[in-house]
Design a protein around this motif. Structure first.
Motif, mmCIF file in Angstrom:
data_model
loop_
_atom_site.group_PDB
_atom_site.id
_atom_site.type_symbol
_atom_site.label_atom_id
_atom_site.label_comp_id
_atom_site.label_asym_id
_atom_site.label_seq_id
_atom_site.Cartn_x
_atom_site.Cartn_y
_atom_site.Cartn_z
ATOM 1 N N LYS A 150 47.479 -25.716 -32.092
ATOM 2 C CA LYS A 150 45.745 -25.957 -31.878
ATOM 3 C C LYS A 150 44.915 -26.362 -33.101
ATOM 4 N N MET A 151 45.181 -25.807 -34.123
ATOM 5 C CA MET A 151 44.531 -26.070 -35.323
ATOM 6 C C MET A 151 44.673 -27.370 -35.899
ATOM 7 N N ARG A 152 45.462 -28.140 -35.491
ATOM 8 C CA ARG A 152 45.966 -29.594 -35.713
ATOM 9 C C ARG A 152 46.398 -29.436 -37.256
ATOM 10 N N ASN A 153 46.930 -28.450 -37.615
ATOM 11 C CA ASN A 153 47.538 -28.541 -38.987
ATOM 12 C C ASN A 153 48.982 -28.880 -39.056
ATOM 13 N N TRP A 154 49.149 -30.242 -39.006
ATOM 14 C CA TRP A 154 50.528 -30.854 -38.889
ATOM 15 C C TRP A 154 51.218 -30.482 -40.106
ATOM 16 N N ASP A 155 50.708 -30.789 -41.231
ATOM 17 C CA ASP A 155 51.796 -30.632 -42.493
ATOM 18 C C ASP A 155 52.263 -29.138 -42.645
ATOM 19 N N GLN A 156 51.660 -28.193 -42.078
ATOM 20 C CA GLN A 156 51.880 -26.900 -42.262
ATOM 21 C C GLN A 156 53.022 -26.558 -41.000
ATOM 22 N N LEU A 157 52.493 -27.268 -39.704
ATOM 23 C CA LEU A 157 53.394 -27.011 -38.784
ATOM 24 C C LEU A 157 54.754 -27.699 -39.178
ATOM 25 N N ASN A 158 55.003 -28.594 -39.675
ATOM 26 C CA ASN A 158 55.914 -29.396 -40.096
ATOM 27 C C ASN A 158 57.211 -28.375 -41.159
ATOM 28 N N ASP A 159 56.436 -27.860 -41.915
ATOM 29 C CA ASP A 159 57.068 -27.014 -42.778
ATOM 30 C C ASP A 159 57.397 -25.723 -42.060
ATOM 31 N N TYR A 160 56.715 -25.157 -41.187
ATOM 32 C CA TYR A 160 57.111 -24.098 -40.259
ATOM 33 C C TYR A 160 58.450 -24.371 -39.458
ATOM 34 N N LEU A 161 58.537 -25.711 -38.876
ATOM 35 C CA LEU A 161 59.537 -26.120 -38.357
ATOM 36 C C LEU A 161 61.012 -26.451 -39.219
ATOM 37 N N LEU A 162 60.516 -26.717 -40.456
ATOM 38 C CA LEU A 162 61.639 -26.674 -41.651
ATOM 39 C C LEU A 162 62.243 -25.106 -41.643
ATOM 40 N N GLY A 163 61.481 -24.291 -41.540
ATOM 41 C CA GLY A 163 61.782 -22.899 -41.838
ATOM 42 C C GLY A 163 62.480 -22.446 -40.745
ATOM 43 N N ILE A 164 62.149 -22.862 -39.538
ATOM 44 C CA ILE A 164 62.843 -22.348 -38.324
ATOM 45 C C ILE A 164 64.311 -23.071 -38.420
ATOM 46 N N SER A 165 64.515 -24.187 -38.916
ATOM 47 C CA SER A 165 65.895 -24.834 -38.720
ATOM 48 C C SER A 165 66.723 -24.335 -39.989
ATOM 49 N N ARG A 166 65.939 -23.691 -40.921
ATOM 50 C CA ARG A 166 66.892 -23.004 -41.941
ATOM 51 C C ARG A 166 67.401 -21.627 -41.648
#
Length: 299
Positions: A150-166
């Protein structure tokens, strides 16, 4: 009847133990009226009952618990902002980490539901800083991801997804979904917002082109035709020596269509940007929900 009473007493005792807050039976009895109203779906009356306990009690734990339960009743009524305000008054005095964590999480949820995403994100960060060693639930992680979308923070969202995958156990379905989301977050796949001022400028010099720029060629053709038709009316009236009518009717219509077309081109561009971004966000949110299908409701 004795064994029935004993059975209920044991159940209440076990619930108190496993609630994680060690609440006394007297405290539970203080909320019986509000809990009964809440269970019956009478959320407005339940909120009043919890507020009454808040003001009558002198114990910090009871007052904090009353605010927490009232916030849930307010949430059921759609009063998300009021729920945040009620929790905020008791948060500094909430005893025990467990109760404080629950209040912070509830405030973040209500802030998200009220559309104040920056506040929700701030509360989630506060939660993580204050409890760095806590095992965050999937519900907490899901909420954080939704706030980032919702905040359109795409770069941080991508880092968040990387954290989930790990952190998650490997799974073909889950891994493919994560990769699909990461692909969708690439710059070339993000929605490009068009400039409303450019659309207005285009329509200023060549009527209808701003509508084409906004992605609505039908409206552009209609607006351009309307302006040509109004000029035709002005010329026709002037040709028949009806000069005043030609100026008032023909040129008046042209002026209305001309400036209205400029304004409409900007509005259509803004509307297109909103709809495109909403569709993109809804896609990401749907993928996040699929990623957390079994997420619990509480941290």
């Amino acid at each position: 009847m004795k064994w029935i009473s004993a059975y209920y007493s044991i159940c209440i005792f076990l619930c108190a133990i496993f609630s994680g807050r060690g609440e006394a039976l007297a405290q539970e009895q203080a909320f019986q009226a509000g809990d009964s109203l809440y269970s019956a779906g009478r959320f407005f009356e339940a909120a009043i009952a919890y507020e009454r306990e808040f003001f009558l009690s002198q114990e910090a734990v009871v007052r904090a618990e009353a605010s927490l339960r009232k916030s849930r009743a307010l949430k059921q009524q759609g009063e998300y902002f009021r729920a945040v305000m009620d929790l905020q008054r008791s948060l500094p005095y909430a005893p025990g980490d467990s109760l404080r964590r629950e209040m912070l999480y509830e405030m973040a949820v209500c802030s998200y539901l009220s559309g104040v995403y920056s506040q929700a994100y701030s509360l989630l960060q506060q939660y993580e800083v204050q409890y760095p060693n806590a095992n965050h639930s999937e519900a907490f992680s899901l909420l954080k991801g939704m706030v980032l979308v919702k905040m359109r923070n795409w770069d941080q969202l991508n880092d968040y997804l990387l954290g989930i995958s790990r952190s998650q156990h490997p799974s073909d379905g889950r891994d493919s979904l994560l990769k699909a989301m990461q692909t969708l977050l690439l710059k070339e796949h993000r929605p490009v917002e068009r400039d409303p001022e450019k659309a207005r400028l285009l329509s200023t010099f060549l009527p209808g082109t701003g509508h084409f720029f906004a992605g609505n060629p039908g409206a552009g053709i209609l607006n351009g035709f309307s302006q040509l038709a109004s000029l035709g009316v002005a010329v026709l009236l002037g040709y028949n020596q009806m000069y005043i009518s030609g100026v008032i009717v023909g040129l008046g219509m042209f002026q209305s269509f001309y400036f209205g077309g400029i304004r409409q081109a900007g509005e259509l561009t803004e509307e297109r940007n909103i709809l495109t971004m909403q569709a993109y966000q809804e896609t990401l949110l749907a993928m996040l929900l699929e990623l957390y299908q079994s997420a619990p409701n509480e941290p």
